[in-house]
Scaffold this motif. Structure first.
Motif, PDB file in Angstrom:
ATOM      1  N   HIS A 141      30.029  50.524  38.363  1.00 11.98           N
ATOM      2  CA  HIS A 141      29.378  49.980  37.104  1.00 11.98           C
ATOM      3  C   HIS A 141      28.917  48.457  37.490  1.00 11.98           C
ATOM      4  O   HIS A 141      30.012  47.696  37.580  1.00 11.98           O
ATOM      5  CB  HIS A 141      29.695  50.367  35.961  1.00 11.98           C
ATOM      6  CG  HIS A 141      28.782  50.274  34.811  1.00 11.98           C
ATOM      7  ND1 HIS A 141      28.099  48.897  34.433  1.00 11.98           N
ATOM      8  CD2 HIS A 141      28.040  51.120  34.146  1.00 11.98           C
ATOM      9  CE1 HIS A 141      27.179  49.050  33.624  1.00 11.98           C
ATOM     10  NE2 HIS A 141      26.942  50.367  33.320  1.00 11.98           N
ATOM     11  N   TRP A 142      27.752  48.004  37.523  1.00 11.70           N
ATOM     12  CA  TRP A 142      27.450  46.561  37.612  1.00 11.70           C
ATOM     13  C   TRP A 142      28.362  45.760  36.793  1.00 11.70           C
ATOM     14  O   TRP A 142      28.768  44.570  37.038  1.00 11.70           O
ATOM     15  CB  TRP A 142      26.073  46.341  37.627  1.00 11.70           C
ATOM     16  CG  TRP A 142      25.468  46.749  36.199  1.00 11.70           C
ATOM     17  CD1 TRP A 142      24.498  47.936  35.857  1.00 11.70           C
ATOM     18  CD2 TRP A 142      25.334  45.925  34.993  1.00 11.70           C
ATOM     19  NE1 TRP A 142      24.203  47.814  34.768  1.00 11.70           N
ATOM     20  CE2 TRP A 142      24.622  46.690  34.133  1.00 11.70           C
ATOM     21  CE3 TRP A 142      25.697  44.695  34.788  1.00 11.70           C
ATOM     22  CZ2 TRP A 142      24.354  46.101  32.871  1.00 11.70           C
ATOM     23  CZ3 TRP A 142      25.785  44.340  33.489  1.00 11.70           C
ATOM     24  CH2 TRP A 142      24.768  44.908  32.501  1.00 11.70           C
ATOM     25  N   ARG A 158      29.764  47.219  47.082  1.00  9.82           N
ATOM     26  CA  ARG A 158      28.344  46.937  47.067  1.00  9.82           C
ATOM     27  C   ARG A 158      27.946  47.488  45.722  1.00  9.82           C
ATOM     28  O   ARG A 158      27.336  48.414  45.526  1.00  9.82           O
ATOM     29  CB  ARG A 158      27.669  47.955  48.066  1.00  9.82           C
ATOM     30  CG  ARG A 158      28.240  47.591  49.630  1.00  9.82           C
ATOM     31  CD  ARG A 158      27.354  48.520  50.642  1.00  9.82           C
ATOM     32  NE  ARG A 158      28.027  48.078  52.039  1.00  9.82           N
ATOM     33  CZ  ARG A 158      27.726  48.884  53.157  1.00  9.82           C
ATOM     34  NH1 ARG A 158      26.979  49.835  52.901  1.00  9.82           N
ATOM     35  NH2 ARG A 158      28.003  48.517  54.395  1.00  9.82           N
ATOM     36  N   ALA A 159      28.240  46.465  44.674  1.00  3.27           N
ATOM     37  CA  ALA A 159      27.990  46.816  43.621  1.00  3.27           C
ATOM     38  C   ALA A 159      26.503  46.944  43.055  1.00  3.27           C
ATOM     39  O   ALA A 159      26.212  47.501  42.028  1.00  3.27           O
ATOM     40  CB  ALA A 159      28.373  45.618  42.585  1.00  3.27           C
ATOM     41  N   SER A 160      25.478  46.658  43.832  1.00  2.00           N
ATOM     42  CA  SER A 160      23.984  46.641  43.515  1.00  2.00           C
ATOM     43  C   SER A 160      23.420  48.165  43.952  1.00  2.00           C
ATOM     44  O   SER A 160      22.644  48.714  43.453  1.00  2.00           O
ATOM     45  CB  SER A 160      23.422  45.851  44.244  1.00  2.00           C
ATOM     46  OG  SER A 160      23.139  45.876  45.696  1.00  2.00           O
ATOM     47  N   GLU A 161      24.531  48.943  44.685  1.00  4.24           N
ATOM     48  CA  GLU A 161      23.647  50.172  45.003  1.00  4.24           C
ATOM     49  C   GLU A 161      24.189  51.370  44.101  1.00  4.24           C
ATOM     50  O   GLU A 161      24.937  51.129  43.358  1.00  4.24           O
ATOM     51  CB  GLU A 161      24.315  50.573  46.515  1.00  4.24           C
ATOM     52  CG  GLU A 161      24.158  49.444  47.510  1.00  4.24           C
ATOM     53  CD  GLU A 161      24.571  49.869  48.954  1.00  4.24           C
ATOM     54  OE1 GLU A 161      24.641  51.153  49.282  1.00  4.24           O
ATOM     55  OE2 GLU A 161      24.509  48.967  49.897  1.00  4.24           O
ATOM     56  N   ILE A 162      23.356  52.358  44.059  1.00  2.00           N
ATOM     57  CA  ILE A 162      23.496  53.424  43.120  1.00  2.00           C
ATOM     58  C   ILE A 162      24.504  54.417  43.796  1.00  2.00           C
ATOM     59  O   ILE A 162      25.288  54.884  43.102  1.00  2.00           O
ATOM     60  CB  ILE A 162      22.242  54.234  42.957  1.00  2.00           C
ATOM     61  CG1 ILE A 162      21.188  53.402  42.226  1.00  2.00           C
ATOM     62  CG2 ILE A 162      22.530  55.514  42.261  1.00  2.00           C
ATOM     63  CD1 ILE A 162      21.584  53.045  40.784  1.00  2.00           C
ATOM     64  N   ALA A 215      21.076  45.168  35.857  1.00  2.00           N
ATOM     65  CA  ALA A 215      22.226  44.418  35.517  1.00  2.00           C
ATOM     66  C   ALA A 215      21.953  43.200  34.896  1.00  2.00           C
ATOM     67  O   ALA A 215      20.995  42.485  34.861  1.00  2.00           O
ATOM     68  CB  ALA A 215      22.718  44.114  37.004  1.00  2.00           C
ATOM     69  N   LYS A 216      22.953  42.923  34.233  1.00  2.00           N
ATOM     70  CA  LYS A 216      22.917  41.646  33.372  1.00  2.00           C
ATOM     71  C   LYS A 216      23.330  40.633  34.110  1.00  2.00           C
ATOM     72  O   LYS A 216      24.708  40.577  34.558  1.00  2.00           O
ATOM     73  CB  LYS A 216      23.466  41.750  31.984  1.00  2.00           C
ATOM     74  CG  LYS A 216      23.465  40.610  31.144  1.00  2.00           C
ATOM     75  CD  LYS A 216      23.893  40.508  29.676  1.00  2.00           C
ATOM     76  CE  LYS A 216      23.832  39.693  28.969  1.00  2.00           C
ATOM     77  NZ  LYS A 216      24.612  39.592  27.529  1.00  2.00           N
ATOM     78  N   LEU A 217      22.702  39.620  34.436  1.00  2.00           N
ATOM     79  CA  LEU A 217      23.159  38.446  35.360  1.00  2.00           C
ATOM     80  C   LEU A 217      24.306  37.535  34.838  1.00  2.00           C
ATOM     81  O   LEU A 217      25.070  36.807  35.537  1.00  2.00           O
ATOM     82  CB  LEU A 217      21.966  37.460  36.054  1.00  2.00           C
ATOM     83  CG  LEU A 217      21.045  38.605  36.863  1.00  2.00           C
ATOM     84  CD1 LEU A 217      19.817  37.688  37.030  1.00  2.00           C
ATOM     85  CD2 LEU A 217      21.423  39.116  38.147  1.00  2.00           C
TER      86      LEU A 217
END
Length: 346
Positions: A141-142, A158-162, A215-217
């Motif tokens: 989870h991001w 690779r946190a951005s990937e589903i 994602a919350k930056l």
């Protein structure tokens, strides 16, 4: 027949059990339709829900989840599906050493026997604790990505990937990726055609490949450095203006070097990177809540050049500003929304 064992324990999300079962059940029905020559075809997938002691578990919501039996690492499985714990603080989950050690040992045994291992969201912590993700790609989870990366530096996160997949390990990102994960299991064992049919019948979007747009930056000001807190407040108050680190440092009466060092220690980001993330977060809020043009948004968050804004927005979120607005804008927007103030803008 493909056997999927779904491993559960106290504190999981109940939907992470029911959702994948619904996907497998749908795959069975669709597969049976394709077998025209048999009136009573055998189901392609079978599944069992299992716990460490063979007893029911309590979901994070308090719901009791019944199981089909006890986790036995020696019993054959084509795949193990690891459900995700729902914890705001993963330290509490990691602190359950007896449970963690038992699950880790069972996972290693199943991996050695050739089973596919599938986990989603915070369930990936279990694979990492078992050492099964060392040197391999994975996601999570991001919102837990920074914590995960700190705990397990040997994992190629690779946190951005589903979804990621490597060496019979399938890793899903945020919570509802259990649906994508289950469809990927159907594809792994029954092929692309049945997987596509299953996804379409259940309206599961297999084209979403990134968590970045969700994602919350930025985290809240969750640190104890008053200097950095003042710097953050100054950035928020002057968002539409140009930025120079030297001017901010002078306003705070410290050197640029000191400001840069303190900022990185407190926030984990350089001041300029933090400001970029801040601007994109505010832009996201504007695009979600206001019927507002992209040029206006770009100017309100401090970018006079629309092209620069578009490029940065897409790099940070994975979507163009227009795509983001189409996907996330609230449909109940009214004309007075525009007149409402925002703490960073007005």
């Amino acid at each position: 027949m493909i056997t999927i064992r779904i491993w559960v324990y106290d504190g999981i999300l109940a939907s992470g059990v029911a959702g994948p079962i619904d996907v497998l059940n749908a795959a069975n029905h669709l597969s049976a339709r394709e077998v025209a020559h048999s009136r009573h075809p055998s189901p392609m997938f079978t599944w069992r829900v299992e716990s460490l002691d063979g007893g029911p578990v309590k979901a994070a919501s308090g719901q009791s989840i019944s199981v089909d039996g006890k986790i036995d690492p020696r019993k054959r499985a084509d795949a193990i599906l690891i459900t995700a714990p729902f914890f705001s603080n993963m330290d509490e989950f990691i602190g359950r050493r007896k449970q963690l050690n038992a699950l880790s040992s069972a996972l290693r045994r199943q991996s050695e026997a050739g089973a596919v291992l599938a986990a989603y969201c915070t369930g990936n912590y279990l694979l990492a604790e078992a050492g099964l993700l060392d040197g391999r790609v994975a996601t999570t989870h991001w919102a837990t990505a920074a914590d995960f990366a700190r705990r397990y530096p040997r994992v190629e996160l690779r946190a951005s990937e589903i979804l990621t997949a490597q060496d019979r390990i399938i890793s899903g990102g945020s919570v509802t990726s259990y649906l994508n994960l289950a469809v990927r299991l159907v594809e792994t064992f029954a092929g692309e055609k049945l997987a596509a049919m299953t996804a379409k019948s259940l309206l599961i979007d297999m084209n979403r490949t990134s968590q970045a747009s969700y994602a919350k930056l930025l985290d809240e000001h969750g640190h104890a450095d008053p200097l950095v807190a003042r710097a953050q407040q100054r950035m928020e108050a002057t968002l539409q203006q140009g930025f120079r680190l030297s001017e901010l440092a002078e306003w705070l009466a410290v050197s640029e070097r000191t400001l840069n060092r303190r900022f990185k220690l407190a926030v984990g980001l350089a001041p300029l990177t933090y400001l970029q993330n801040l601007r994109i977060e505010v832009a996201k809020q504007l695009l979600e809540s206001r019927p507002i043009g992209l040029e206006v948004v770009s100017q309100r968050v401090g970018y006079g050049d629309l092209s620069t804004f578009r490029q940065l927005f897409k790099r940070k979120t994975g979507l163009s500003p227009s795509e983001y607005q189409m996907r996330f804008a609230r449909t109940s927007i009214t004309d007075d929304t525009e007149s409402k103030s925002h703490s960073f803008l007005d």
